[in-house]
Design a protein around this motif. Structure first.
Motif, PDB file in Angstrom:
ATOM      1  N   GLY A 284      -0.946  -9.450 -48.836  1.00 30.28           N
ATOM      2  CA  GLY A 284       0.388  -9.501 -48.244  1.00 30.28           C
ATOM      3  C   GLY A 284       0.403  -9.083 -46.787  1.00 30.28           C
ATOM      4  N   TYR A 285      -0.395  -8.065 -46.454  1.00 33.68           N
ATOM      5  CA  TYR A 285      -0.452  -7.617 -45.061  1.00 33.68           C
ATOM      6  C   TYR A 285      -1.088  -8.677 -44.167  1.00 33.68           C
ATOM      7  CZ  TYR A 285      -1.562  -4.746 -40.991  1.00 33.68           C
ATOM      8  OH  TYR A 285      -1.661  -4.261 -39.716  1.00 33.68           O
ATOM      9  N   VAL A 286      -2.191  -9.267 -44.613  1.00 34.96           N
ATOM     10  CA  VAL A 286      -2.864 -10.298 -43.813  1.00 34.96           C
ATOM     11  C   VAL A 286      -1.971 -11.520 -43.653  1.00 34.96           C
ATOM     12  CG1 VAL A 286      -4.853 -11.862 -43.753  1.00 34.96           C
ATOM     13  CG2 VAL A 286      -5.159  -9.493 -44.465  1.00 34.96           C
ATOM     14  N   PHE A 287      -1.286 -11.903 -44.721  1.00 33.43           N
ATOM     15  CA  PHE A 287      -0.390 -13.064 -44.644  1.00 33.43           C
ATOM     16  C   PHE A 287       0.764 -12.799 -43.678  1.00 33.43           C
ATOM     17  CE2 PHE A 287       3.414 -15.250 -46.351  1.00 33.43           C
ATOM     18  CZ  PHE A 287       3.011 -16.557 -46.105  1.00 33.43           C
ATOM     19  N   LEU A 288       1.345 -11.607 -43.732  1.00 33.01           N
ATOM     20  CA  LEU A 288       2.438 -11.277 -42.816  1.00 33.01           C
ATOM     21  C   LEU A 288       1.951 -11.254 -41.371  1.00 33.01           C
ATOM     22  CD1 LEU A 288       5.352 -10.330 -42.333  1.00 33.01           C
ATOM     23  CD2 LEU A 288       4.542  -7.983 -42.696  1.00 33.01           C
ATOM     24  N   LYS A 289       0.768 -10.731 -41.145  1.00 35.11           N
ATOM     25  CA  LYS A 289       0.221 -10.693 -39.783  1.00 35.11           C
ATOM     26  C   LYS A 289       0.007 -12.098 -39.242  1.00 35.11           C
ATOM     27  CE  LYS A 289      -3.598  -8.685 -37.139  1.00 35.11           C
ATOM     28  NZ  LYS A 289      -4.868  -7.890 -37.229  1.00 35.11           N
ATOM     29  N   ARG A 290      -0.528 -13.002 -40.077  1.00 34.60           N
ATOM     30  CA  ARG A 290      -0.737 -14.387 -39.633  1.00 34.60           C
ATOM     31  C   ARG A 290       0.599 -15.091 -39.384  1.00 34.60           C
ATOM     32  NH1 ARG A 290      -5.964 -16.054 -41.081  1.00 34.60           N
ATOM     33  NH2 ARG A 290      -7.313 -14.322 -40.411  1.00 34.60           N
ATOM     34  N   CYS A 291       1.593 -14.818 -40.225  1.00 30.68           N
ATOM     35  CA  CYS A 291       2.905 -15.436 -40.024  1.00 30.68           C
ATOM     36  C   CYS A 291       3.532 -14.993 -38.708  1.00 30.68           C
ATOM     37  CB  CYS A 291       3.828 -15.090 -41.193  1.00 30.68           C
ATOM     38  SG  CYS A 291       3.457 -15.924 -42.746  1.00 30.68           S
ATOM     39  N   LYS A 292       3.422 -13.707 -38.393  1.00 26.03           N
ATOM     40  CA  LYS A 292       3.977 -13.217 -37.133  1.00 26.03           C
ATOM     41  C   LYS A 292       3.240 -13.810 -35.937  1.00 26.03           C
ATOM     42  CE  LYS A 292       6.019  -8.838 -38.556  1.00 26.03           C
ATOM     43  NZ  LYS A 292       6.035  -7.371 -38.339  1.00 26.03           N
ATOM     44  N   GLU A 293       1.917 -13.901 -36.035  1.00 21.70           N
ATOM     45  CA  GLU A 293       1.150 -14.485 -34.932  1.00 21.70           C
ATOM     46  C   GLU A 293       1.521 -15.945 -34.727  1.00 21.70           C
ATOM     47  OE1 GLU A 293      -2.888 -13.867 -35.959  1.00 21.70           O
ATOM     48  OE2 GLU A 293      -2.899 -11.716 -35.470  1.00 21.70           O
ATOM     49  N   GLU A 294       1.628 -16.699 -35.808  1.00 22.56           N
ATOM     50  CA  GLU A 294       1.983 -18.113 -35.703  1.00 22.56           C
ATOM     51  C   GLU A 294       3.417 -18.285 -35.195  1.00 22.56           C
ATOM     52  OE1 GLU A 294       0.923 -22.159 -36.028  1.00 22.56           O
ATOM     53  OE2 GLU A 294      -0.287 -20.330 -36.274  1.00 22.56           O
ATOM     54  N   TYR A 295       4.301 -17.421 -35.656  1.00 25.96           N
ATOM     55  CA  TYR A 295       5.698 -17.497 -35.210  1.00 25.96           C
ATOM     56  C   TYR A 295       5.806 -17.186 -33.721  1.00 25.96           C
ATOM     57  CZ  TYR A 295      10.743 -16.600 -35.157  1.00 25.96           C
ATOM     58  OH  TYR A 295      12.078 -16.625 -34.873  1.00 25.96           O
ATOM     59  N   ASN A 296       5.086 -16.168 -33.256  1.00 25.61           N
ATOM     60  CA  ASN A 296       5.113 -15.830 -31.828  1.00 25.61           C
ATOM     61  C   ASN A 296       4.473 -16.921 -30.979  1.00 25.61           C
ATOM     62  OD1 ASN A 296       6.379 -13.356 -32.330  1.00 25.61           O
ATOM     63  ND2 ASN A 296       4.431 -12.295 -32.624  1.00 25.61           N
ATOM     64  N   ASN A 297       3.389 -17.517 -31.471  1.00 19.51           N
ATOM     65  CA  ASN A 297       2.747 -18.600 -30.724  1.00 19.51           C
ATOM     66  C   ASN A 297       3.672 -19.798 -30.578  1.00 19.51           C
ATOM     67  OD1 ASN A 297       0.394 -17.105 -30.411  1.00 19.51           O
ATOM     68  ND2 ASN A 297      -0.554 -17.943 -32.267  1.00 19.51           N
ATOM     69  N   ARG A 298       4.366 -20.141 -31.656  1.00 25.45           N
ATOM     70  CA  ARG A 298       5.298 -21.260 -31.569  1.00 25.45           C
ATOM     71  C   ARG A 298       6.453 -20.946 -30.632  1.00 25.45           C
ATOM     72  NH1 ARG A 298       6.049 -23.818 -37.654  1.00 25.45           N
ATOM     73  NH2 ARG A 298       3.863 -24.351 -38.018  1.00 25.45           N
ATOM     74  N   HIS A 299       6.927 -19.717 -30.643  1.00 22.55           N
ATOM     75  CA  HIS A 299       8.017 -19.341 -29.752  1.00 22.55           C
ATOM     76  C   HIS A 299       7.560 -19.373 -28.298  1.00 22.55           C
ATOM     77  CE1 HIS A 299      10.817 -16.518 -27.709  1.00 22.55           C
ATOM     78  NE2 HIS A 299      11.712 -17.080 -28.516  1.00 22.55           N
ATOM     79  N   ASP A 300       6.330 -18.901 -28.028  1.00 24.38           N
ATOM     80  CA  ASP A 300       5.808 -18.942 -26.656  1.00 24.38           C
ATOM     81  C   ASP A 300       5.608 -20.375 -26.180  1.00 24.38           C
ATOM     82  OD1 ASP A 300       5.842 -16.204 -26.669  1.00 24.38           O
ATOM     83  OD2 ASP A 300       3.712 -15.989 -27.183  1.00 24.38           O
ATOM     84  N   ASP A 301       5.100 -21.228 -27.090  1.00 28.95           N
ATOM     85  CA  ASP A 301       4.912 -22.635 -26.718  1.00 28.95           C
ATOM     86  C   ASP A 301       6.243 -23.312 -26.426  1.00 28.95           C
ATOM     87  OD1 ASP A 301       2.222 -22.286 -27.070  1.00 28.95           O
ATOM     88  OD2 ASP A 301       2.187 -23.119 -29.102  1.00 28.95           O
ATOM     89  N   LEU A 302       7.259 -22.960 -27.199  1.00 27.10           N
ATOM     90  CA  LEU A 302       8.574 -23.547 -26.968  1.00 27.10           C
ATOM     91  C   LEU A 302       9.156 -23.104 -25.632  1.00 27.10           C
ATOM     92  CD1 LEU A 302      10.896 -25.256 -28.097  1.00 27.10           C
ATOM     93  CD2 LEU A 302      11.776 -23.188 -29.204  1.00 27.10           C
ATOM     94  N   CYS A 303       8.963 -21.827 -25.296  1.00 26.50           N
ATOM     95  CA  CYS A 303       9.474 -21.322 -24.014  1.00 26.50           C
ATOM     96  C   CYS A 303       8.731 -21.952 -22.837  1.00 26.50           C
ATOM     97  CB  CYS A 303       9.337 -19.806 -23.971  1.00 26.50           C
ATOM     98  SG  CYS A 303      10.436 -18.940 -25.113  1.00 26.50           S
TER      99      CYS A 303
END
Length: 336
Positions: A284-303
């Motif tokens: 659960g911790y590894v999955f949450l960490k990957r989700c946050k990283e992917e979410y932040n990467n997509r947000h940075d790419d969008l900006c």
């Protein structure tokens, strides 16, 4: 990096084995009482004095809902199973609110460091248990609410089909299968969201329903991966439960009395169950960490994409009076 089930499981097992000396000691040993309670509760529940009382209330509830009109055998099996689940949950809840919460807190806090070690005293983790405990209570309320809503929705669906005239056996079987599939999907999603919300509460030090909402928002785009991870870990836990049922419970039922070797085997199986609980927390911790990283990467790419969409143009304005030019304007404007 893409979020895949195999990648997360491989990373989680590598993390567990890399720090196996730590994860197999403090968090696993703390989770052993919870494991014993979870493994013994289904077999001890029918012999409890509360079983007949809860069974009477559940039977009256299903009778008032009209479940017995469709199948008496289904009503009896449903009453027994619901009573067993309710009583087992009540028996396990004190251990879950104490030993399980402490174990998860130790694991999650240790994963926040690059190298978990024994120098990190469990006392420092116990002090920060309040958000995790509050979130666990909120998860319990949510689970009870979802089960109640789904139960009444099922009864209303059967009544609606009966009013429309679809009262044949085939129609009832079809509706029952559809409701069973919907129940499995809903409970699986609920299990995933509740597990991730506990990790969020431990990492961000805030509990309550806010962590549940954040877990749903973060995992909704990768819910298929989360469900496959939940199926993998729950399958392993069910296998341990079946091993305990076959080796320990059947031995006590068919044996002449308590056996020291059987008691030792029960403790070893419970320890394996506790290690799997620790591994589930790591997943659960590894999955949450990957989700946050992917979410932040997509947000940075969008900006960056929105910022790079700017363009410029030049202009020239000439004003004539008669045949003579009296004014000329040149410039450059930026359009975002």
């Amino acid at each position: 990096m893409a979020i895949t089930t195999l990648n997360i499981i491989r990373t989680s097992i590598f993390t567990l084995l890399k720090n196996f000396q730590f994860f197999s000691s403090s968090p696993s040993l703390v989770a052993v009482p919870f494991a014993l309670a979870a493994l013994l509760a289904p077999s001890l529940a029918p012999s409890s004095r509360l079983f007949s009382l809860i069974h009477a209330h559940v039977t009256s509830l299903t009778l008032s809902a009209g479940v017995s009109r469709y199948s008496s055998q289904l009503s009896v099996a449903l009453d027994y199973k619901l009573t067993q689940i309710i009583l087992s949950s009540l028996l396990v809840s004190p251990f879950a609110l104490s030993f399980l919460v402490v174990s998860k807190s130790i694991v999650i806090r240790a994963l926040q460091f690059s190298r978990p070690s024994r120098k990190n005293s469990p006392i420092s983790w116990i002090v920060e248990l309040k958000p995790l405990l509050i979130t666990h209570l909120c998860n319990s309320l949510l689970v009870v609410s979802i089960h109640a809503v789904f139960f009444y929705f099922s009864v209303a669906s059967f009544e609606f089909f009966r009013i429309l005239g679809f009262s044949s056996i085939g129609a009832r079987v079809f509706l029952g299968l559809g409701l069973a599939v919907a129940y499995v999907v809903v409970i699986a999603n609920l299990h995933v969201v509740c597990g991730i919300s506990l990790v969020i509460s431990a990492t961000e030090r805030r509990g309550g329903f806010g962590g549940i909402v954040e877990a749903f928002v973060l995992t909704r785009q990768w819910m298929a991966t989360a469900l496959s991870l939940s199926v993998a870990t729950n399958t392993a836990l069910v296998a341990i439960e079946a091993l305990f049922e076959y080796r320990v419970v059947r031995g006590y039922q068919h044996g002449t009395g308590p056996d020291p070797w059987m008691n030792l085997e029960a403790i070893l199986v419970a320890y394996l169950y506790a290690v799997l609980v620790v591994l589930d927390t790591v997943v659960g911790y590894v999955f949450l960490k990957r989700c946050k990283e992917e979410y932040n990467n997509r947000h940075d790419d969008l900006c960056s994409c929105s910022c790079s969409c700017s363009f410029s143009y030049s202009f020239l304005i000439e004003i004539y009076e008669g045949n003579e030019k009296c004014l000329e304007l040149k410039g450059l404007e930026l359009m975002l």
